[in-house]
Scaffold this motif. Sequence first.
Motif, PDB file in Angstrom:
ATOM      1  N   GLU A 393       0.802  -1.159   0.031  1.00 23.28           N
ATOM      2  CA  GLU A 393      -0.117   0.385   0.020  1.00 23.28           C
ATOM      3  C   GLU A 393       0.897   1.127  -0.063  1.00 23.28           C
ATOM      4  N   LYS A 394       1.983   1.322   0.731  1.00 27.50           N
ATOM      5  CA  LYS A 394       2.820   2.371   0.768  1.00 27.50           C
ATOM      6  C   LYS A 394       3.299   2.832  -0.430  1.00 27.50           C
ATOM      7  N   PHE A 395       3.957   1.549  -0.928  1.00 28.64           N
ATOM      8  CA  PHE A 395       4.755   1.795  -2.229  1.00 28.64           C
ATOM      9  C   PHE A 395       4.059   2.295  -3.307  1.00 28.64           C
ATOM     10  N   LEU A 396       2.620   1.417  -3.401  1.00 26.60           N
ATOM     11  CA  LEU A 396       1.866   2.049  -4.445  1.00 26.60           C
ATOM     12  C   LEU A 396       1.350   3.231  -4.573  1.00 26.60           C
ATOM     13  N   ALA A 397       1.067   3.836  -3.178  1.00 27.32           N
ATOM     14  CA  ALA A 397       0.681   5.372  -3.154  1.00 27.32           C
ATOM     15  C   ALA A 397       1.868   6.291  -3.597  1.00 27.32           C
ATOM     16  N   HIS A 398       3.219   5.852  -3.159  1.00 29.52           N
ATOM     17  CA  HIS A 398       4.256   6.472  -3.553  1.00 29.52           C
ATOM     18  C   HIS A 398       4.377   6.515  -4.697  1.00 29.52           C
ATOM     19  N   PHE A 399       4.429   5.544  -5.633  1.00 27.48           N
ATOM     20  CA  PHE A 399       4.719   5.489  -7.171  1.00 27.48           C
ATOM     21  C   PHE A 399       3.517   6.231  -8.017  1.00 27.48           C
ATOM     22  N   THR A 400       2.384   6.061  -7.321  1.00 24.52           N
ATOM     23  CA  THR A 400       1.177   6.533  -8.198  1.00 24.52           C
ATOM     24  C   THR A 400       1.211   8.164  -8.185  1.00 24.52           C
ATOM     25  N   GLY A 401       1.701   8.415  -6.971  1.00 25.71           N
ATOM     26  CA  GLY A 401       1.914   9.900  -6.659  1.00 25.71           C
ATOM     27  C   GLY A 401       2.922  10.630  -7.753  1.00 25.71           C
ATOM     28  N   LEU A 402       4.051   9.937  -7.796  1.00 27.37           N
ATOM     29  CA  LEU A 402       5.119  10.424  -8.751  1.00 27.37           C
ATOM     30  C   LEU A 402       4.603  10.388 -10.186  1.00 27.37           C
ATOM     31  N   ILE A 403       3.831   9.199 -10.604  1.00 30.59           N
ATOM     32  CA  ILE A 403       3.433   9.109 -11.894  1.00 30.59           C
ATOM     33  C   ILE A 403       2.240  10.592 -12.149  1.00 30.59           C
ATOM     34  N   ASP A 404       1.536  10.575 -11.231  1.00 36.76           N
ATOM     35  CA  ASP A 404       0.394  11.685 -11.269  1.00 36.76           C
ATOM     36  C   ASP A 404       1.192  12.859 -11.552  1.00 36.76           C
ATOM     37  N   ALA A 405       2.309  13.008 -10.756  1.00 33.20           N
ATOM     38  CA  ALA A 405       3.156  14.242 -11.142  1.00 33.20           C
ATOM     39  C   ALA A 405       3.661  14.607 -12.432  1.00 33.20           C
ATOM     40  N   TRP A 406       3.947  13.581 -12.994  1.00 27.77           N
ATOM     41  CA  TRP A 406       4.220  13.302 -14.582  1.00 27.77           C
ATOM     42  C   TRP A 406       3.129  13.862 -15.432  1.00 27.77           C
ATOM     43  N   ILE A 407       1.842  13.232 -15.099  1.00 24.42           N
ATOM     44  CA  ILE A 407       0.738  13.494 -15.770  1.00 24.42           C
ATOM     45  C   ILE A 407       0.324  14.965 -16.068  1.00 24.42           C
ATOM     46  N   ARG A 408       0.609  15.552 -14.547  1.00 25.13           N
ATOM     47  CA  ARG A 408       0.146  17.004 -14.448  1.00 25.13           C
ATOM     48  C   ARG A 408       1.388  17.792 -15.340  1.00 25.13           C
TER      49      ARG A 408
END
Length: 412
Positions: A393-408
């Motif tokens: 759960e921790k790492f999925l949230a971590h990487f999802t946040g970074l990918i979301d930053a790329w998308i933005r």
Amino acid sequence: MADVEHTIGLLLGTEDDWPRAFEALLRRLGTVTGPDGLSHRTRPVRVTIEPFNLRDKPKHELVIDRLAYWYYHPREWLKKIALMDDVYLLNSPFTFQSMEKHAAYCAMMRLGLKVPDTVLVPFKNPLDNSRWAYTAARYNRPFDLEATAASIGYPLYMKPYDGGAWVGVSKIRSQEDLHAAYDASGERLMHLQASVEDYDAFARSLTIGPETMVMRFQPDQPMHARYQVDHNFLSDCAGEEVVTISRVVNAFFRWEFNSCESLVRGDEVYPIDYANACPDVALTSLHYYFPWAMTALLRWTVFCVVTGRRMRLDTDTADYFAVADDPALSYPEKLARYRALADRYFEVERYQEFCDKHLSTVDGIVYDWVTSEEFASLLRETVRATYPVHEHEKFLAHFTGLIDAWIRDQNR
């Protein structure tokens, strides 16, 4: 239907994340109209390892090798298909047989780059070879390890001449550290290399074909946190020099999928490692930068097969050495000449024109894929395969946040 179909071989080890990404993007790309007016489709195939007749004809036009730096059987297959069948390889197996740093240091010192002082020391322990005792007794000269280290100056690093992934690398601050590290080296051949102290930034530049991404690297952090998302950590001057060094190294050795590490102090760039036969392109390492890496790999491989780019096994070292030996040229002028030679090797203008005309949809394809459920599923499966259950759960949230930053950032 495509008029021409090209096969790209993936020679893989344990990795599965980026190959799945690459395969998905090639499917989404579909056919490409080439400069010849024909429709081209590129098909990825994972290479299997089996006996091969030296006169067999391979089905691949291009092979991405991520295995042969340690696995000798496919390494010899790569040499065969390069010499006999003109198959395009992103990294020459003749200059990149293993993750060997020594020749790379020598060549770049010869070009005048600011490689820290480096000394190769003999093996600590005898080799498992029946001729060792005779040869060592007759020809090995005694040497003073402490005096050798003192000539470089403390602190310094002891590192394998052919290593990778930071295995066997030690920072040496004292004579006690020196002897402990040398004793532990056993039969590994080691360099002693001067340390660049008080540097401002550690830059790792990943180059795929003529494209380079310079990333802020934090080697003391765990893998998921080593690449810091920072777009302005180098001055324009230093950033351009890091890019130039990365591409010059690659063009010089005929490497097209490689990473380079440099320490930057002010505007001074000190390249310390630039022979990575299997550069890190894992989703859980690159995270934010992963879409860029897949985009560059897609564009370069499609360009190579569709345009019929031929692999260059021969190297043009004399052209580089002529620049290096010209006393009338300053260091910046030499870098500019080297960069021109590298750009010529990578056909930068032709590549850019091809991408603009024939691959203009790639950025949109990658964006749509990264924002799709297919990518989200890949990320979930990669996290589950990489980390223990209690950390999913921790790492999925971590990487999802970074990918979301790329998308933005793509929408700005």
